[in-house]
Design a protein around this motif. Structure first.
Motif, PDB file in Angstrom:
ATOM      1  N   GLY A   1       0.597  -1.155   0.083  1.00  0.00           N
ATOM      2  CA  GLY A   1      -0.080  -0.149  -0.126  1.00  0.00           C
ATOM      3  C   GLY A   1       0.914   1.182  -0.113  1.00  0.00           C
ATOM      4  O   GLY A   1       0.460   2.143  -0.782  1.00  0.00           O
ATOM      5  N   TYR A   2       1.958   1.363   0.628  1.00  0.00           N
ATOM      6  CA  TYR A   2       2.899   2.469   0.871  1.00  0.00           C
ATOM      7  C   TYR A   2       3.252   2.562  -0.620  1.00  0.00           C
ATOM      8  O   TYR A   2       3.499   3.584  -0.967  1.00  0.00           O
ATOM      9  N   LEU A   3       3.978   1.557  -0.909  1.00  0.00           N
ATOM     10  CA  LEU A   3       4.542   1.755  -2.584  1.00  0.00           C
ATOM     11  C   LEU A   3       3.631   2.215  -3.501  1.00  0.00           C
ATOM     12  O   LEU A   3       3.976   2.570  -4.726  1.00  0.00           O
ATOM     13  N   ALA A   4       2.439   2.122  -3.344  1.00  0.00           N
ATOM     14  CA  ALA A   4       1.389   2.668  -4.435  1.00  0.00           C
ATOM     15  C   ALA A   4       1.275   4.368  -4.389  1.00  0.00           C
ATOM     16  O   ALA A   4       1.110   4.889  -5.329  1.00  0.00           O
ATOM     17  N   ASP A   5       1.759   4.877  -3.444  1.00  0.00           N
ATOM     18  CA  ASP A   5       2.186   6.056  -3.188  1.00  0.00           C
ATOM     19  C   ASP A   5       3.205   6.774  -4.164  1.00  0.00           C
ATOM     20  O   ASP A   5       4.351   6.301  -3.899  1.00  0.00           O
ATOM     21  N   PRO A   6       3.228   7.586  -5.026  1.00  0.00           N
ATOM     22  CA  PRO A   6       4.245   7.987  -5.904  1.00  0.00           C
ATOM     23  C   PRO A   6       5.287   8.602  -5.104  1.00  0.00           C
ATOM     24  O   PRO A   6       6.513   8.670  -5.640  1.00  0.00           O
ATOM     25  N   GLN A   7       5.056   9.262  -3.872  1.00  0.00           N
ATOM     26  CA  GLN A   7       6.004   9.767  -3.162  1.00  0.00           C
ATOM     27  C   GLN A   7       6.689   8.924  -2.211  1.00  0.00           C
ATOM     28  O   GLN A   7       7.780   9.240  -1.923  1.00  0.00           O
ATOM     29  N   VAL A   8       6.448   7.647  -2.222  1.00  0.00           N
ATOM     30  CA  VAL A   8       6.991   6.643  -1.443  1.00  0.00           C
ATOM     31  C   VAL A   8       7.601   5.744  -2.187  1.00  0.00           C
ATOM     32  O   VAL A   8       8.690   4.790  -2.095  1.00  0.00           O
ATOM     33  N   ALA A   9       6.896   5.554  -3.540  1.00  0.00           N
ATOM     34  CA  ALA A   9       7.305   4.360  -4.679  1.00  0.00           C
ATOM     35  C   ALA A   9       8.870   4.282  -4.746  1.00  0.00           C
ATOM     36  O   ALA A   9       9.401   3.257  -5.133  1.00  0.00           O
ATOM     37  N   PRO A  10       9.769   5.400  -4.782  1.00  0.00           N
ATOM     38  CA  PRO A  10      11.178   5.392  -4.986  1.00  0.00           C
ATOM     39  C   PRO A  10      11.880   4.425  -4.167  1.00  0.00           C
ATOM     40  O   PRO A  10      12.853   3.645  -4.338  1.00  0.00           O
ATOM     41  N   LEU A  11      11.185   4.251  -2.914  1.00  0.00           N
ATOM     42  CA  LEU A  11      11.924   3.164  -1.938  1.00  0.00           C
ATOM     43  C   LEU A  11      11.839   1.876  -2.367  1.00  0.00           C
ATOM     44  O   LEU A  11      12.521   0.854  -1.760  1.00  0.00           O
ATOM     45  N   ALA A  12      11.116   1.468  -3.499  1.00  0.00           N
ATOM     46  CA  ALA A  12      10.906  -0.004  -4.123  1.00  0.00           C
ATOM     47  C   ALA A  12      12.231  -0.362  -4.483  1.00  0.00           C
ATOM     48  O   ALA A  12      12.691  -1.658  -4.689  1.00  0.00           O
ATOM     49  N   GLY A  13      12.968   0.599  -4.759  1.00  0.00           N
ATOM     50  CA  GLY A  13      14.252   0.601  -5.440  1.00  0.00           C
ATOM     51  C   GLY A  13      15.630   0.016  -4.340  1.00  0.00           C
ATOM     52  O   GLY A  13      16.614  -0.369  -4.815  1.00  0.00           O
ATOM     53  N   HIS A  14      15.105   0.191  -3.149  1.00  0.00           N
ATOM     54  CA  HIS A  14      16.182  -0.140  -2.169  1.00  0.00           C
ATOM     55  C   HIS A  14      16.217  -1.654  -1.943  1.00  0.00           C
ATOM     56  O   HIS A  14      15.396  -2.304  -2.047  1.00  0.00           O
ATOM     57  N   PRO A  15      17.515  -2.145  -2.068  1.00  0.00           N
ATOM     58  CA  PRO A  15      17.414  -3.588  -2.334  1.00  0.00           C
ATOM     59  C   PRO A  15      17.221  -4.372  -1.184  1.00  0.00           C
ATOM     60  O   PRO A  15      17.284  -5.733  -1.154  1.00  0.00           O
ATOM     61  N   ARG A  16      17.086  -3.816   0.036  1.00  0.00           N
ATOM     62  CA  ARG A  16      16.940  -4.663   1.137  1.00  0.00           C
ATOM     63  C   ARG A  16      15.145  -4.557   1.504  1.00  0.00           C
ATOM     64  O   ARG A  16      14.865  -5.298   2.441  1.00  0.00           O
ATOM     65  N   LEU A  17      14.707  -3.512   1.036  1.00  0.00           N
ATOM     66  CA  LEU A  17      13.093  -3.437   1.107  1.00  0.00           C
ATOM     67  C   LEU A  17      12.384  -4.524   0.668  1.00  0.00           C
ATOM     68  O   LEU A  17      12.383  -4.935  -0.350  1.00  0.00           O
ATOM     69  N   MET A  18      11.615  -5.272   1.597  1.00  0.00           N
ATOM     70  CA  MET A  18      10.932  -6.497   1.181  1.00  0.00           C
ATOM     71  C   MET A  18       9.499  -6.116   1.624  1.00  0.00           C
ATOM     72  O   MET A  18       8.810  -6.119   2.672  1.00  0.00           O
ATOM     73  N   ALA A  19       8.412  -5.837   0.582  1.00  0.00           N
ATOM     74  CA  ALA A  19       7.166  -5.681   0.510  1.00  0.00           C
ATOM     75  C   ALA A  19       6.247  -6.942   0.355  1.00  0.00           C
ATOM     76  O   ALA A  19       5.450  -6.922  -0.454  1.00  0.00           O
ATOM     77  N   VAL A  20       6.831  -7.811   0.924  1.00  0.00           N
ATOM     78  CA  VAL A  20       5.982  -9.321   1.119  1.00  0.00           C
ATOM     79  C   VAL A  20       5.602  -9.336   2.446  1.00  0.00           C
ATOM     80  O   VAL A  20       6.417  -9.408   3.451  1.00  0.00           O
ATOM     81  N   GLY A  21       4.483 -10.026   2.687  1.00  0.00           N
ATOM     82  CA  GLY A  21       3.974 -10.546   3.976  1.00  0.00           C
ATOM     83  C   GLY A  21       4.971 -11.553   4.793  1.00  0.00           C
ATOM     84  O   GLY A  21       5.572 -12.202   4.192  1.00  0.00           O
ATOM     85  N   GLY A  22       5.034 -11.405   6.001  1.00  0.00           N
ATOM     86  CA  GLY A  22       5.931 -12.374   6.788  1.00  0.00           C
ATOM     87  C   GLY A  22       7.085 -11.571   7.554  1.00  0.00           C
ATOM     88  O   GLY A  22       7.640 -12.165   8.426  1.00  0.00           O
ATOM     89  N   GLY A  23       7.300 -10.525   7.512  1.00  0.00           N
ATOM     90  CA  GLY A  23       8.056  -9.636   8.508  1.00  0.00           C
ATOM     91  C   GLY A  23       7.297  -8.645   9.399  1.00  0.00           C
ATOM     92  O   GLY A  23       6.436  -8.090   8.986  1.00  0.00           O
ATOM     93  N   TYR A  24       7.533  -8.684  10.763  1.00  0.00           N
ATOM     94  CA  TYR A  24       6.980  -7.945  11.704  1.00  0.00           C
ATOM     95  C   TYR A  24       8.106  -7.257  12.851  1.00  0.00           C
ATOM     96  O   TYR A  24       9.076  -7.949  12.977  1.00  0.00           O
ATOM     97  N   PRO A  25       7.678  -5.950  13.215  1.00  0.00           N
ATOM     98  CA  PRO A  25       8.628  -5.620  14.107  1.00  0.00           C
ATOM     99  C   PRO A  25       8.518  -6.396  15.487  1.00  0.00           C
ATOM    100  O   PRO A  25       7.295  -6.644  15.808  1.00  0.00           O
ATOM    101  N   ILE A  26       9.432  -6.519  16.285  1.00  0.00           N
ATOM    102  CA  ILE A  26       9.180  -7.192  17.538  1.00  0.00           C
ATOM    103  C   ILE A  26       9.193  -5.901  18.451  1.00  0.00           C
ATOM    104  O   ILE A  26      10.108  -5.026  18.721  1.00  0.00           O
ATOM    105  N   LEU A  27       7.874  -5.983  19.180  1.00  0.00           N
ATOM    106  CA  LEU A  27       7.724  -4.801  19.901  1.00  0.00           C
ATOM    107  C   LEU A  27       7.547  -5.181  21.451  1.00  0.00           C
ATOM    108  O   LEU A  27       6.982  -6.116  21.836  1.00  0.00           O
ATOM    109  N   VAL A  28       8.042  -4.414  22.255  1.00  0.00           N
ATOM    110  CA  VAL A  28       7.912  -4.545  23.654  1.00  0.00           C
ATOM    111  C   VAL A  28       7.615  -2.989  24.447  1.00  0.00           C
ATOM    112  O   VAL A  28       8.276  -2.081  24.053  1.00  0.00           O
ATOM    113  N   ASP A  29       6.481  -3.054  25.063  1.00  0.00           N
ATOM    114  CA  ASP A  29       6.122  -2.027  25.719  1.00  0.00           C
ATOM    115  C   ASP A  29       6.127  -0.734  24.790  1.00  0.00           C
ATOM    116  O   ASP A  29       6.535   0.386  24.943  1.00  0.00           O
TER     117      ASP A  29
END
Length: 148
Positions: free
Chosen positions: A85-113
């Protein structure tokens, strides 16, 4: 500005090695129940690999994908499936070229408090299976689910 009130550093919380290893084990348990061999990566809050394991039958590319999912989740404190959804925004879309950015389900931040202490990345199943394994493993170990 007075140096008496200037804060020059902040504490950086990180997932422990024991918790990172426990997450890997929890993911493998869920993945086995769901019927897929998984690669599982856990990073610290800075995106550096803390724990990793790839099931014997998981394709070799799942290793890199899992690490990049964990990195993306830790870097932006948001689940990787939200990036489509973020990459559909033309202002954010250039981040798709970052070699480590993975826009596929299965990644989550690990949050504590409310603080991000690391990232979890899973690859090997469908994106729905990867997401489910992540959510169940995080919940089983008492980590907070991110508010979307």
């Amino acid at each position: 500005m007075s140096t008496d009130t200037l804060s020059t550093s902040s504490p950086a919380s990180s997932i422990t090695q024991a918790a990172a290893n426990a997450l890997v084990d929890a993911v493998h348990t869920v993945a086995a129940r769901l019927g897929f061999p998984a690669a599982v990566a856990v990073t610290d809050q800075g995106g550096h690999l803390k724990a990793f394991d790839r099931a014997d039958d998981a394709p070799f590319l799942t290793a890199e994908v899992a690490v990049d999912k964990a990195w993306t989740a830790a870097a932006f404190h948001t689940p990787t499936h939200t990036w489509n959804g973020y990459l559909a925004d033309p202002q954010v879309a250039p981040l798709a070229g970052h070699p480590r950015l993975m826009a596929v389900g299965g990644g989550y931040p690990i949050l504590v408090d409310g603080r991000c202490v690391g990232g979890l990345g899973i690859s090997g199943g469908s994106y729905e299976q990867d997401q489910q394994a992540a959510e169940e493993a995080l919940t089983a170990l008492g980590f907070t689910q991110p508010a979307l």
